[in-house]
Design a protein around this motif. Structure first.
Motif, PDB file in Angstrom:
ATOM      1  N   ARG A 154      -1.885  -3.874   5.937  1.00  0.00           N
ATOM      2  CA  ARG A 154      -0.760  -3.001   6.274  1.00  0.00           C
ATOM      3  C   ARG A 154      -0.886  -1.725   5.445  1.00  0.00           C
ATOM      4  NH1 ARG A 154       4.198  -5.146   8.476  1.00  0.00           N
ATOM      5  NH2 ARG A 154       4.628  -2.940   8.767  1.00  0.00           N
ATOM      6  N   THR A 158       1.556   2.429   9.401  1.00  0.00           N
ATOM      7  CA  THR A 158       2.914   2.912   9.641  1.00  0.00           C
ATOM      8  C   THR A 158       3.079   4.299   9.031  1.00  0.00           C
ATOM      9  OG1 THR A 158       3.828   0.673   9.601  1.00  0.00           O
ATOM     10  CG2 THR A 158       5.385   2.478   9.239  1.00  0.00           C
ATOM     11  N   ILE A 198      10.007  -0.607   4.042  1.00  0.00           N
ATOM     12  CA  ILE A 198       8.704  -0.373   4.673  1.00  0.00           C
ATOM     13  C   ILE A 198       7.631  -0.228   3.594  1.00  0.00           C
ATOM     14  CG2 ILE A 198       7.397   1.120   6.222  1.00  0.00           C
ATOM     15  CD1 ILE A 198      10.119   1.903   7.503  1.00  0.00           C
ATOM     16  N   GLU A 208       6.181  -3.373   2.338  1.00  0.00           N
ATOM     17  CA  GLU A 208       5.248  -4.112   3.190  1.00  0.00           C
ATOM     18  C   GLU A 208       3.807  -3.641   3.017  1.00  0.00           C
ATOM     19  OE1 GLU A 208       6.879  -3.148   6.969  1.00  0.00           O
ATOM     20  OE2 GLU A 208       8.546  -4.551   6.809  1.00  0.00           O
TER      21      GLU A 208
END
Lengths: 285, 285
Positions: free
Chosen positions: A165, A191, A203, A206
């Motif tokens: 991620r 992201t 966020i 993560e």
């Protein structure tokens, strides 16, 4: 007592030195074979002190690496048309291998039009639309220098983005957006966060790989960082302060770039390396 | 009993009809003022039955909307050079306003080289690198038609992406990547997932707006969808099946596109609309 080891530093100064050494060796080989050193054209509009300093530093690094630089200083009042004409001329000049337009260029100039006057094969600063799409599609081309430097840092520290991620905070055309695209091309799950993002802390938490590129001092707090994450601080704010609160972040990250001495030095190193790449390609070497 | 209302359908067929009606009116106005209808050049390489059908359908829709189409059929054995020459010729032909290269074009052709032979100002299918960068940077240009259709569907149903978590599953150059960039340009917080993503279910569960563009039948399960999410199914698999398991997803989503009748009809509608946009820009209207 922390439950995770304190972060190792990602030493951008050392990696940049090695990158420049390799680049200098390649530049010397070109000079030996052709009788002419690779050439970077630098274009400066106006006299913004920071820009003057940056260009001077880049030219000094070029010289040290055996790369010629051809410098053009244009007055602050230069029009878009004049700047485009200058860059078009350099794009067509066979003695010029790479072109750097120092930016920002002042509000009266259409910066995008200026960038697009740089031939993609000489766009060693990775600012054209073609270069961005090439990064996004995994095609040959030049990378934006800072994102390119980030990827080299990850490689040097054996961080494989595949399946990880990755969270990029910031979405500028030369930093956040291409950094995310390069990570996506290397199979990270990416992201993009930005000023309109809600729930940023969750966020960030993560992220296995965090790229902070937002230009706000100590904006990312250590408490939000996932234990063991790789933290890349591409911010550079007044007072030598990054976008990440270094002290608290270093307690949780596994790897972290310092500011200064992390991403910064890699930016110029990639510029020089890509100038020599351009020369090699243009010469068919 | 479900705790959330069953999803409303996002009716792509109806929106496409309205879009085509508006486009036809604009095309008629161009014809009235200039004596000549806007013209889309369609280029087909080989005889792949699906491609033949798609091109035929696109040309029929053009005709119905008052847009001329000029069709070129090239043999399957066409080389990259020949295809590039054809597309370069159409790019330079002042009677052609937009160009569509039906793809895929066969493995022996360099598809990217072919796409890049399309002048960006005629790239009404949004496939060039310049068009991708324009979508990414929020600059004027043409959108990839399916992502462009997705954005029009969101607008038509008053879904404002700003500040929302958007998850795009799939990262192709003409669908997933540009869809994510268009959502980012509209201030969504965008996550790209793909075949190397781990923990897909958890990421899908965070999406306020989910775009499924992966090409695997019923790949996204309803149980993973956040209650109240907007679900855009851009998949189209054999048997009229999308990438989302519609029945279970519709129990949790607030809005969902059916397959067929959701994203699909919008793709051609955007192609036609952008062809007329191109004609208007080229004519200075």
């Amino acid at each position: 007592m922390p439950t995770v080891p304190a972060a190792r530093l990602m030493d951008g100064t050392a990696l940049a030195r090695r990158t420049v050494e390799e680049t200098a060796a390649r530049a010397a080989e070109i000079t030996r074979r052709t009788g002419t050193a690779p050439c970077l054209a630098t274009v400066l509009v106006g006299e913004d002190p920071a820009s003057v300093t940056y260009v001077r530093m880049k030219r000094a690094r070029c010289e040290k690496a055996g790369i010629r630089s051809r410098h053009m200083e244009l007055p602050a009042a230069t029009s878009t048309e004049e700047l485009v004409a200058t860059l078009t001329g350099l794009s067509q000049d066979s003695e010029v291998n790479g072109i750097l337009l120092q930016h920002p260029v002042g509000p009266h100039i259409d910066e995008r039009a200026a960038f697009e006057a740089i031939a993609p094969e000489k766009d060693v600063d990775g600012v054209t639309m073609t270069s961005f799409a090439a990064m996004s599609f995994g095609l040959p081309g030049f990378e934006s220098c800072t994102p390119g430097g980030i990827m080299r840092l990850l490689d040097a520290y054996d961080v494989n983005p595949s399946g990880k991620r990755a969270v990029v905070v910031g979405r500028s055309a030369i930093l956040g957006k291409p950094a995310g695209m390069l990570l996506l091309a290397r199979d990270a799950t990416v992201t993009y966060c930005h000023s309109r993002t809600t729930g940023l802390s969750e966020i960030v938490a993560e992220a296995d790989i965090l790229v902070a590129a937002v230009g706000r001092p100590r904006f990312i707090r250590g408490e939000d960082i996932k234990p063991g994450a790789v933290v890349i601080d591409a911010g550079y704010n007044p007072g030598n302060v990054g976008d990440v609160d270094f002290d608290t972040a270093a307690e949780r990250a596994s790897l972290i770039t310092p500011v200064p001495g992390g991403v910064g030095p890699m930016t110029i190193a990639v510029l020089l390396a890509q100038t020599v790449d351009a020369a090699e390609r243009q010469l068919g070497l």
